[in-house]
Scaffold this motif. Structure first.
Motif, PDB file in Angstrom:
ATOM      1  N   ALA A  75     166.899  18.643   9.325  1.00 12.69           N
ATOM      2  CA  ALA A  75     166.868  17.519   9.646  1.00 12.69           C
ATOM      3  C   ALA A  75     168.052  16.563   8.830  1.00 12.69           C
ATOM      4  CB  ALA A  75     165.667  16.720   9.065  1.00 12.69           C
ATOM      5  N   ASP A  76     169.162  17.262   9.078  1.00 11.54           N
ATOM      6  CA  ASP A  76     170.622  16.750   8.454  1.00 11.54           C
ATOM      7  C   ASP A  76     170.438  16.455   7.024  1.00 11.54           C
ATOM      8  OD1 ASP A  76     171.283  16.180  10.921  1.00 11.54           O
ATOM      9  OD2 ASP A  76     170.331  14.346  11.273  1.00 11.54           O
ATOM     10  N   ALA A  77     169.418  17.560   6.282  1.00  6.29           N
ATOM     11  CA  ALA A  77     169.731  17.281   4.682  1.00  6.29           C
ATOM     12  C   ALA A  77     169.813  18.814   4.192  1.00  6.29           C
ATOM     13  CB  ALA A  77     168.313  16.666   4.095  1.00  6.29           C
ATOM     14  N   ALA A  78     170.510  19.086   3.372  1.00  2.00           N
ATOM     15  CA  ALA A  78     170.798  20.244   2.709  1.00  2.00           C
ATOM     16  C   ALA A  78     169.622  20.618   1.860  1.00  2.00           C
ATOM     17  CB  ALA A  78     172.139  20.498   1.873  1.00  2.00           C
ATOM     18  N   VAL A  79     169.296  21.914   1.931  1.00  3.46           N
ATOM     19  CA  VAL A  79     168.060  22.375   1.330  1.00  3.46           C
ATOM     20  C   VAL A  79     168.393  23.663   0.619  1.00  3.46           C
ATOM     21  CG1 VAL A  79     165.851  23.139   1.411  1.00  3.46           C
ATOM     22  CG2 VAL A  79     166.399  21.308   3.050  1.00  3.46           C
ATOM     23  N   ASP A  80     168.181  23.691  -0.740  1.00  4.64           N
ATOM     24  CA  ASP A  80     168.411  24.887  -1.575  1.00  4.64           C
ATOM     25  C   ASP A  80     166.929  25.564  -1.479  1.00  4.64           C
ATOM     26  OD1 ASP A  80     171.006  24.460  -2.250  1.00  4.64           O
ATOM     27  OD2 ASP A  80     170.402  23.195  -3.906  1.00  4.64           O
ATOM     28  N   LEU A  81     167.036  26.661  -1.012  1.00  2.00           N
ATOM     29  CA  LEU A  81     165.740  27.608  -0.780  1.00  2.00           C
ATOM     30  C   LEU A  81     165.365  28.188  -2.164  1.00  2.00           C
ATOM     31  CD1 LEU A  81     166.617  29.308   2.345  1.00  2.00           C
ATOM     32  CD2 LEU A  81     164.873  27.686   2.257  1.00  2.00           C
ATOM     33  N   PRO A  82     163.996  28.358  -2.302  1.00  2.00           N
ATOM     34  CA  PRO A  82     163.542  29.089  -3.636  1.00  2.00           C
ATOM     35  C   PRO A  82     164.069  30.550  -3.576  1.00  2.00           C
ATOM     36  CG  PRO A  82     161.760  28.754  -2.016  1.00  2.00           C
ATOM     37  CD  PRO A  82     163.102  27.863  -1.505  1.00  2.00           C
ATOM     38  N   ASP A  83     163.983  31.207  -4.671  1.00  2.68           N
ATOM     39  CA  ASP A  83     164.213  32.482  -4.587  1.00  2.68           C
ATOM     40  C   ASP A  83     163.290  33.490  -3.811  1.00  2.68           C
ATOM     41  OD1 ASP A  83     166.244  32.092  -6.828  1.00  2.68           O
ATOM     42  OD2 ASP A  83     164.986  32.660  -8.433  1.00  2.68           O
ATOM     43  N   GLY A  84     163.538  34.182  -3.083  1.00  2.00           N
ATOM     44  CA  GLY A  84     162.825  34.956  -2.306  1.00  2.00           C
ATOM     45  C   GLY A  84     162.776  34.793  -0.828  1.00  2.00           C
ATOM     46  N   ALA A  85     162.970  33.359  -0.583  1.00  2.00           N
ATOM     47  CA  ALA A  85     162.714  32.652   0.618  1.00  2.00           C
ATOM     48  C   ALA A  85     163.536  33.319   1.896  1.00  2.00           C
ATOM     49  CB  ALA A  85     163.057  31.185   0.531  1.00  2.00           C
ATOM     50  N   PRO A  86     164.937  33.422   1.495  1.00  2.00           N
ATOM     51  CA  PRO A  86     165.586  34.246   2.576  1.00  2.00           C
ATOM     52  C   PRO A  86     165.017  35.613   3.233  1.00  2.00           C
ATOM     53  CG  PRO A  86     166.985  33.505   0.869  1.00  2.00           C
ATOM     54  CD  PRO A  86     165.752  33.123   0.293  1.00  2.00           C
ATOM     55  N   ASP A  87     164.213  36.210   2.414  1.00  2.00           N
ATOM     56  CA  ASP A  87     163.714  37.483   2.544  1.00  2.00           C
ATOM     57  C   ASP A  87     162.400  37.282   3.367  1.00  2.00           C
ATOM     58  OD1 ASP A  87     165.866  39.566   2.462  1.00  2.00           O
ATOM     59  OD2 ASP A  87     165.382  39.211   0.365  1.00  2.00           O
ATOM     60  N   ALA A  88     161.843  36.299   3.314  1.00  2.00           N
ATOM     61  CA  ALA A  88     160.304  35.675   3.765  1.00  2.00           C
ATOM     62  C   ALA A  88     160.329  34.847   4.933  1.00  2.00           C
ATOM     63  CB  ALA A  88     159.577  35.060   2.607  1.00  2.00           C
ATOM     64  N   VAL A  89     161.587  34.415   5.513  1.00  2.00           N
ATOM     65  CA  VAL A  89     161.396  33.509   6.555  1.00  2.00           C
ATOM     66  C   VAL A  89     162.208  34.168   7.813  1.00  2.00           C
ATOM     67  CG1 VAL A  89     162.389  31.140   7.506  1.00  2.00           C
ATOM     68  CG2 VAL A  89     161.543  31.449   5.148  1.00  2.00           C
ATOM     69  N   TRP A  90     161.882  34.014   9.044  1.00  2.00           N
ATOM     70  CA  TRP A  90     162.395  34.470  10.170  1.00  2.00           C
ATOM     71  C   TRP A  90     162.874  33.414  11.154  1.00  2.00           C
ATOM     72  CZ3 TRP A  90     159.253  37.342   7.196  1.00  2.00           C
ATOM     73  CH2 TRP A  90     159.782  38.754   6.897  1.00  2.00           C
ATOM     74  N   LEU A  91     163.958  33.428  11.784  1.00  2.00           N
ATOM     75  CA  LEU A  91     164.285  32.336  12.804  1.00  2.00           C
ATOM     76  C   LEU A  91     164.394  32.940  14.046  1.00  2.00           C
ATOM     77  CD1 LEU A  91     167.494  30.920  10.495  1.00  2.00           C
ATOM     78  CD2 LEU A  91     164.972  30.367  10.568  1.00  2.00           C
ATOM     79  N   PRO A 119     162.694  36.849  20.555  1.00  2.00           N
ATOM     80  CA  PRO A 119     163.786  37.528  19.611  1.00  2.00           C
ATOM     81  C   PRO A 119     164.021  36.644  18.343  1.00  2.00           C
ATOM     82  CG  PRO A 119     164.591  37.206  22.000  1.00  2.00           C
ATOM     83  CD  PRO A 119     163.252  36.666  21.701  1.00  2.00           C
ATOM     84  N   PHE A 120     164.149  37.539  17.387  1.00  2.00           N
ATOM     85  CA  PHE A 120     164.186  36.777  15.862  1.00  2.00           C
ATOM     86  C   PHE A 120     165.228  37.499  14.999  1.00  2.00           C
ATOM     87  CE2 PHE A 120     160.917  40.283  15.948  1.00  2.00           C
ATOM     88  CZ  PHE A 120     161.294  41.098  15.047  1.00  2.00           C
ATOM     89  N   VAL A 121     165.584  36.891  13.976  1.00  2.00           N
ATOM     90  CA  VAL A 121     166.358  37.329  12.892  1.00  2.00           C
ATOM     91  C   VAL A 121     166.077  36.773  11.752  1.00  2.00           C
ATOM     92  CG1 VAL A 121     167.903  35.302  13.103  1.00  2.00           C
ATOM     93  CG2 VAL A 121     168.933  37.493  12.204  1.00  2.00           C
ATOM     94  N   LEU A 122     165.795  37.702  10.682  1.00  2.00           N
ATOM     95  CA  LEU A 122     165.525  37.503   9.198  1.00  2.00           C
ATOM     96  C   LEU A 122     166.602  36.566   8.894  1.00  2.00           C
ATOM     97  CD1 LEU A 122     163.767  37.948   6.658  1.00  2.00           C
ATOM     98  CD2 LEU A 122     165.290  39.733   6.094  1.00  2.00           C
ATOM     99  N   LEU A 123     166.297  35.301   8.083  1.00  2.00           N
ATOM    100  CA  LEU A 123     167.256  34.301   7.342  1.00  2.00           C
ATOM    101  C   LEU A 123     168.309  34.906   6.518  1.00  2.00           C
ATOM    102  CD1 LEU A 123     167.932  31.325   7.055  1.00  2.00           C
ATOM    103  CD2 LEU A 123     166.156  31.397   5.369  1.00  2.00           C
ATOM    104  N   ALA A 124     167.829  36.074   5.627  1.00  2.00           N
ATOM    105  CA  ALA A 124     168.748  36.652   5.001  1.00  2.00           C
ATOM    106  C   ALA A 124     169.854  37.289   5.518  1.00  2.00           C
ATOM    107  CB  ALA A 124     167.996  37.653   3.886  1.00  2.00           C
TER     108      ALA A 124
END
Length: 211
Positions: free
Chosen positions: A193-209, A142-147
């Motif tokens: 890994a305990d570090a904050a990461v700012d994602l590049p533009d478009g990434a939230p619509d390209a990554v599934w969790l 089961p998955f969810v889009l990051l966005a």
């Protein structure tokens, strides 16, 4: 009958609904394939006549059972080749798609079986897309889009879209990979890994969790 064009159409229709539920429309299919709508309309008519797709004029397109089997077989070839190129030849994950597009129509079933066996029967390609088995079956969590994942959601990266090689490189540079455990902090910020990461533009619509 073997036809690279037919296989490309079926593979695109199949892939469209792997990570979301809405069936593909003729205009979406034309845009994805980079073809004129009139060309797509004619090919869809032929695919329907061959019993590979189901389609009503101006409506969405769906695969028949026969079309789904053939599409799954093509995706299996493509994704095994991508995995082979990464593991055996040192390709980066943003370099393999175009190579696989060519090779999937060229290698024999015998060679494909040898590749699958040598790789240990992998279940997923380098981008996290499921590799269908020889019977067309897939195993997907089961998955969810990051966005669409709310703040505080914690999950494992299941898949990163391979549509944009530049975005793939940017996501990799941000320290995000298939298998990474992440926590959603905001609309475009995650913790890895305990570090904050700012994602590049478009990434939230390209990554599934994982859901």
């Amino acid at each position: 009958m073997a036809s690279p064009a037919v296989d490309d159409y079926l593979k695109t229709i199949y892939h469209h609904t792997e990570w979301q539920d809405d069936p593909i429309t003729p205009s979406q299919l034309a845009a994805t394939l980079g073809l004129a709508p009139s060309s797509v309309t004619e090919m869809v008519r032929k695919l329907s006549t061959q019993g590979l797709v189901s389609h009503r004029p101006y409506g969405p397109i769906s695969l028949t059972d026969a079309g789904r089997r053939r599409a799954a077989a093509t995706c299996r070839r493509h994704r095994l080749i991508e995995t082979w190129l990464v593991r055996e030849f040192g390709y980066a994950w943003d370099e393999v798609h175009d190579e696989a597009e060519v090779l999937e129509h060229a290698i024999s079933d015998r060679l494909l079986e040898r590749i699958d066996a040598r790789l240990g029967r992998p279940r997923f390609d380098p981008h996290g897309d499921a590799i269908p088995d020889a019977d067309g079956n897939v195993d997907r969590e089961p998955f969810v889009l990051l966005a669409e994942a709310g703040p505080g959601h914690t999950g494992r990266v299941l898949r990163v879209s391979d549509r944009d090689p530049e975005l793939l490189r940017a996501i990799e540079s941000a320290g995000v990979a298939v298998g990474s455990e992440v926590t959603v902090s905001g609309a475009a910020t995650i913790t890895v890994a305990d570090a904050a990461v700012d994602l590049p533009d478009g990434a939230p619509d390209a990554v599934w969790l994982t859901a």
